[in-house]
Design a protein around this motif. Structure first.
Motif, PDB file in Angstrom:
ATOM      1  N   SER A  87      46.456  28.088  57.313  1.00 38.85           N
ATOM      2  CA  SER A  87      45.715  26.956  57.863  1.00 38.85           C
ATOM      3  C   SER A  87      45.801  25.746  56.936  1.00 38.85           C
ATOM      4  O   SER A  87      46.097  25.857  55.748  1.00 38.85           O
ATOM      5  CB  SER A  87      44.261  27.341  58.104  1.00 38.85           C
ATOM      6  OG  SER A  87      43.703  27.933  56.963  1.00 38.85           O
ATOM      7  N   ILE A 113      41.210  21.272  56.424  1.00 42.71           N
ATOM      8  CA  ILE A 113      40.172  21.835  57.297  1.00 42.71           C
ATOM      9  C   ILE A 113      39.153  22.604  56.471  1.00 42.71           C
ATOM     10  O   ILE A 113      39.509  23.484  55.681  1.00 42.71           O
ATOM     11  CB  ILE A 113      40.797  22.755  58.348  1.00 42.71           C
ATOM     12  CG1 ILE A 113      41.765  21.959  59.226  1.00 42.71           C
ATOM     13  CG2 ILE A 113      39.731  23.434  59.199  1.00 42.71           C
ATOM     14  CD1 ILE A 113      42.563  22.817  60.169  1.00 42.71           C
ATOM     15  N   THR A 142      39.205  26.498  56.274  1.00 41.01           N
ATOM     16  CA  THR A 142      40.261  27.181  55.516  1.00 41.01           C
ATOM     17  C   THR A 142      39.726  27.857  54.269  1.00 41.01           C
ATOM     18  O   THR A 142      40.271  28.859  53.803  1.00 41.01           O
ATOM     19  CB  THR A 142      41.339  26.152  55.124  1.00 41.01           C
ATOM     20  OG1 THR A 142      42.008  25.710  56.306  1.00 41.01           O
ATOM     21  CG2 THR A 142      42.345  26.718  54.139  1.00 41.01           C
TER      22      THR A 142
END
Length: 126
Positions: free
Chosen positions: A105, A109, A112
């Motif tokens: 990921s 984000i 993550t």
């Protein structure tokens, strides 16, 4: 128990510099990608910078590119955020975060990351 401890925050005038440090404990440091996020009052937590476990790859938010530098010293189990040319809009609580290095990921984000620090306040006055 894993703990991420940030240090180096404080108050500085616009145009000044600060260096943040984050030293995780009970973590195999070189197995983790690291990142810095920040959260200003009344706003969401935003990605600032990220670095791969090997330090080969770095990522930056557009708002800090060219002013901030993320680095890590795997021998010292520490990640740094050098912040130069600080602006009042950089004022926020800065958080260190760690994610296992084989995650696919995005660095940008929040979801993550497996571990978070308590944050350190950075205040930039105009």
């Amino acid at each position: 128990q894993v703990q991420l401890v940030e240090s180096g925050g404080g108050m500085v005038q616009a145009g000044g510099s600060l260096r943040l440090s984050c030293a995780p404990s009970a973590l195999t440091f070189n197995s983790y990608r690291m990142a810095w996020f920040r959260q200003a009052p009344g706003k969401e937590r935003d990605f600032v910078a990220g670095i791969s476990w090997s330090a080969i790859t770095t990522y930056y938010a557009d708002s800090v590119k060219g002013r901030f530098t993320i680095s890590r010293d795997n021998a010292k189990n520490t990640v740094y955020l050098q912040m130069n040319s600080l602006k009042p809009e950089d004022t926020a609580v800065y958080y260190c975060a760690a994610a296992y290095r084989f995650k696919n990921s995005s660095y940008r984000i929040i979801g993550t990351y497996d571990y978070w620090g308590q944050g350190t306040q950075v205040t930039v006055s105009s």
